[in-house]
Design an enzyme around this catalytic site. Sequence first.
Site, PDB file in Angstrom:
ATOM      1  N   ASN A  60       0.815  -1.048  -0.012  1.00 29.08           N
ATOM      2  CA  ASN A  60      -0.054   0.088   0.058  1.00 29.08           C
ATOM      3  C   ASN A  60       1.044   1.205  -0.045  1.00 29.08           C
ATOM      4  O   ASN A  60       1.480   1.696   1.018  1.00 29.08           O
ATOM      5  CB  ASN A  60      -0.915   0.051   1.332  1.00 29.08           C
ATOM      6  CG  ASN A  60      -1.782   1.351   1.255  1.00 29.08           C
ATOM      7  OD1 ASN A  60      -1.834   1.871   0.450  1.00 29.08           O
ATOM      8  ND2 ASN A  60      -2.594   1.262   2.485  1.00 29.08           N
ATOM      9  N   LYS A  87       3.406   0.885   2.927  1.00 28.84           N
ATOM     10  CA  LYS A  87       3.023  -0.208   4.148  1.00 28.84           C
ATOM     11  C   LYS A  87       3.111  -1.664   3.481  1.00 28.84           C
ATOM     12  O   LYS A  87       2.784  -1.656   2.143  1.00 28.84           O
ATOM     13  CB  LYS A  87       1.629   0.017   4.720  1.00 28.84           C
ATOM     14  CG  LYS A  87       1.465   1.373   5.584  1.00 28.84           C
ATOM     15  CD  LYS A  87       0.015   1.492   5.758  1.00 28.84           C
ATOM     16  CE  LYS A  87      -0.051   2.961   6.677  1.00 28.84           C
ATOM     17  NZ  LYS A  87      -1.588   3.180   7.075  1.00 28.84           N
ATOM     18  N   ARG A 114      -2.764  -2.244  -3.411  1.00 29.21           N
ATOM     19  CA  ARG A 114      -4.142  -1.215  -2.826  1.00 29.21           C
ATOM     20  C   ARG A 114      -3.986  -0.199  -3.873  1.00 29.21           C
ATOM     21  O   ARG A 114      -2.771   0.665  -3.902  1.00 29.21           O
ATOM     22  CB  ARG A 114      -4.029  -0.731  -1.346  1.00 29.21           C
ATOM     23  CG  ARG A 114      -5.229   0.156  -1.276  1.00 29.21           C
ATOM     24  CD  ARG A 114      -4.932   0.842  -0.068  1.00 29.21           C
ATOM     25  NE  ARG A 114      -6.208   1.510   0.085  1.00 29.21           N
ATOM     26  CZ  ARG A 114      -6.054   2.779   0.619  1.00 29.21           C
ATOM     27  NH1 ARG A 114      -5.218   3.304   1.417  1.00 29.21           N
ATOM     28  NH2 ARG A 114      -7.592   3.492   0.896  1.00 29.21           N
ATOM     29  N   HIS A 121     -12.845   2.675   0.481  1.00 30.16           N
ATOM     30  CA  HIS A 121     -12.927   1.821   1.612  1.00 30.16           C
ATOM     31  C   HIS A 121     -13.590   0.544   0.914  1.00 30.16           C
ATOM     32  O   HIS A 121     -14.326  -0.190   1.916  1.00 30.16           O
ATOM     33  CB  HIS A 121     -13.566   2.270   2.863  1.00 30.16           C
ATOM     34  CG  HIS A 121     -12.901   3.540   3.386  1.00 30.16           C
ATOM     35  ND1 HIS A 121     -13.781   4.487   3.832  1.00 30.16           N
ATOM     36  CD2 HIS A 121     -11.802   3.887   3.589  1.00 30.16           C
ATOM     37  CE1 HIS A 121     -12.817   5.443   4.580  1.00 30.16           C
ATOM     38  NE2 HIS A 121     -11.695   4.898   4.329  1.00 30.16           N
ATOM     39  N   LEU A 151     -15.106   3.650  10.163  1.00 32.54           N
ATOM     40  CA  LEU A 151     -15.071   4.749  10.865  1.00 32.54           C
ATOM     41  C   LEU A 151     -13.570   4.858  11.540  1.00 32.54           C
ATOM     42  O   LEU A 151     -13.132   4.131  12.426  1.00 32.54           O
ATOM     43  CB  LEU A 151     -16.051   4.879  12.068  1.00 32.54           C
ATOM     44  CG  LEU A 151     -17.459   4.504  12.028  1.00 32.54           C
ATOM     45  CD1 LEU A 151     -18.339   4.803  13.057  1.00 32.54           C
ATOM     46  CD2 LEU A 151     -17.824   5.930  10.748  1.00 32.54           C
ATOM     47  N   GLY A 152     -12.884   5.628  10.721  1.00 31.28           N
ATOM     48  CA  GLY A 152     -11.483   5.939  11.191  1.00 31.28           C
ATOM     49  C   GLY A 152     -10.914   7.438  11.098  1.00 31.28           C
ATOM     50  O   GLY A 152     -12.101   8.152  11.156  1.00 31.28           O
ATOM     51  N   ARG A 171     -11.400  15.669   7.331  1.00 34.73           N
ATOM     52  CA  ARG A 171     -11.919  16.021   6.082  1.00 34.73           C
ATOM     53  C   ARG A 171     -13.566  16.539   6.554  1.00 34.73           C
ATOM     54  O   ARG A 171     -14.110  15.991   7.647  1.00 34.73           O
ATOM     55  CB  ARG A 171     -12.353  14.807   5.311  1.00 34.73           C
ATOM     56  CG  ARG A 171     -10.858  14.501   4.650  1.00 34.73           C
ATOM     57  CD  ARG A 171     -10.960  13.423   3.569  1.00 34.73           C
ATOM     58  NE  ARG A 171      -9.934  12.342   4.238  1.00 34.73           N
ATOM     59  CZ  ARG A 171      -9.941  10.976   3.667  1.00 34.73           C
ATOM     60  NH1 ARG A 171     -11.060  10.623   3.048  1.00 34.73           N
ATOM     61  NH2 ARG A 171      -9.121  10.362   4.201  1.00 34.73           N
ATOM     62  N   MET A 185     -10.454  10.576  17.834  1.00 35.65           N
ATOM     63  CA  MET A 185     -11.687  10.541  18.723  1.00 35.65           C
ATOM     64  C   MET A 185     -11.353  10.380  20.032  1.00 35.65           C
ATOM     65  O   MET A 185     -11.858  10.461  21.356  1.00 35.65           O
ATOM     66  CB  MET A 185     -12.653   9.693  17.882  1.00 35.65           C
ATOM     67  CG  MET A 185     -13.713   9.443  18.920  1.00 35.65           C
ATOM     68  SD  MET A 185     -14.831  10.942  18.839  1.00 35.65           S
ATOM     69  CE  MET A 185     -15.735  10.692  17.263  1.00 35.65           C
ATOM     70  N   ARG A 186     -10.017   9.308  20.548  1.00 39.33           N
ATOM     71  CA  ARG A 186      -9.732   9.148  21.785  1.00 39.33           C
ATOM     72  C   ARG A 186      -9.509  10.470  22.642  1.00 39.33           C
ATOM     73  O   ARG A 186      -9.844  10.368  23.839  1.00 39.33           O
ATOM     74  CB  ARG A 186      -8.472   8.227  21.566  1.00 39.33           C
ATOM     75  CG  ARG A 186      -8.972   6.878  21.070  1.00 39.33           C
ATOM     76  CD  ARG A 186      -7.509   6.009  20.774  1.00 39.33           C
ATOM     77  NE  ARG A 186      -6.802   6.807  19.857  1.00 39.33           N
ATOM     78  CZ  ARG A 186      -5.657   6.564  19.253  1.00 39.33           C
ATOM     79  NH1 ARG A 186      -5.276   5.208  19.754  1.00 39.33           N
ATOM     80  NH2 ARG A 186      -5.107   6.888  18.183  1.00 39.33           N
ATOM     81  N   GLY A 219     -10.916   2.002  13.079  1.00 40.31           N
ATOM     82  CA  GLY A 219     -10.473   2.496  14.526  1.00 40.31           C
ATOM     83  C   GLY A 219     -11.647   2.944  15.415  1.00 40.31           C
ATOM     84  O   GLY A 219     -11.576   2.549  16.787  1.00 40.31           O
ATOM     85  N   GLY A 251     -15.011   2.635  14.820  1.00 38.97           N
ATOM     86  CA  GLY A 251     -15.860   1.821  15.029  1.00 38.97           C
ATOM     87  C   GLY A 251     -15.916   0.725  15.742  1.00 38.97           C
ATOM     88  O   GLY A 251     -16.775   0.151  16.546  1.00 38.97           O
ATOM     89  N   GLU A 254      -8.550  -5.023   5.525  1.00 41.31           N
ATOM     90  CA  GLU A 254      -8.238  -4.858   4.183  1.00 41.31           C
ATOM     91  C   GLU A 254      -7.173  -5.466   3.698  1.00 41.31           C
ATOM     92  O   GLU A 254      -7.083  -6.077   2.275  1.00 41.31           O
ATOM     93  CB  GLU A 254      -8.018  -3.267   4.133  1.00 41.31           C
ATOM     94  CG  GLU A 254      -9.241  -2.473   4.401  1.00 41.31           C
ATOM     95  CD  GLU A 254      -9.011  -0.826   4.533  1.00 41.31           C
ATOM     96  OE1 GLU A 254      -9.529  -0.397   3.490  1.00 41.31           O
ATOM     97  OE2 GLU A 254      -8.491  -0.647   5.497  1.00 41.31           O
TER      98      GLU A 254
END
Length: 398
Positions: A7, A14, A88, A177, A206-207, A238, A281-282, A328, A330, A383
């Site tokens: 990727n 990656k 990818r 995705h 959701l990430g 975004r 989000m954390r 992540g 979700g 993925e």
Amino acid sequence: MNILVINCGSSSLKFSVIEACSGKDLARGLFDKLGSETPCYKMESPLLEAPATGSLPCHAGYETALDTLAAYLASEQLQLRIDAIGHRIVHGGEHFTGACLLDQPAMDAVKSCSSLAPLHNPANLLGIESAKRHFPKLPQVGVFDTAFHQSIEPEAFLYPIPFELYQQHGIRRYGFHGSSHKYVASEAARILGKPLKQTSIISAHLGNGCSAAAIENGSCVDTTMGLTPLEGLVMGTRSGDLDPGVIFHLHRSLGLSIEEIDTLLNKKSGLLGLSQRSNDMRSLRQASAEGDVAAQRAVKIFTRRLAKSIAGLRSTISSCDALVFTGGIGENDVQTRAETLARLAHLGIQLDPAANASAGRGQNGIITQPDSPLKAIVIPTNEELMIARETAQLVGSN
């Protein structure tokens, strides 16, 4: 069959090595900051005791990264056999409805989609070309983020703008995705004990990037991302959906250039823009618990927009077996799932708070009450495994 999954991003590479049949992870790693003054890497394998870490020469790119990767895989300590390489690729336009062997016509088609994904496809192509030089005898396969969504009908993918813009320039909804949505659909079918072609779900990936998809009888019928990955849900940086007139206003009234607006909407908006604090989000959940009003506002808008999109997608499929959370956020954010589902009670979802707190572990990921008319399931996405499976299937059939 051992598949090397690659990727390539604009400044990173990656990789994973996956035994496609068993899904066993044999090695993985990241080459980061490629092209900069300080490129570096970390590679690891369960077959070895310690990870391999280090720096690359100043401004090193994909060629040097793949040199290092090839030497690692062939090292005396590891000696991993590679049977094929799966890449990818972010945008396949209307050219690709599934994985394909990357011969020259396919490469030309990928290149023709670069204007639709200028930050992604050129990097993907550079990685593919480097991999072909390093592994000339191995089959190279492209797996596209957009391919799974090519089952969407025109009534869902066309924008209400002059039709010739689609005919002449391919301006339409494509969705992204795809490998993630496809993977969790197959896993949901397994958990529900149904054939995939008889399984209908709404999946929420959701990430830092977020998208939702309506999947009916195993095929995607609608999704929230569009021509680019900017449309749809609120994301880490975004904006997601907004009035197109905002762009004109930013330009005419505030004097922002197109490039500045692009940067603002892609890199400075979403959770980061709303909170003025973080795209993570954390961090926002912790700040919210400490009384940070901006963080509270950001997460509330995130879950409200998510629930609104899920409710809209539900209207596009005749029946729904489950709502799936992945990615992540979700997979790991208990509150996001609970707050979103509370807004969707009218769909017949009855949350089990204890199951939700444990992400449904021990219950196949199911976080709703046993008698809930509509199930909610937490499914960790994979993925890389999806890319490995599609690569192995295509190579095996050829």
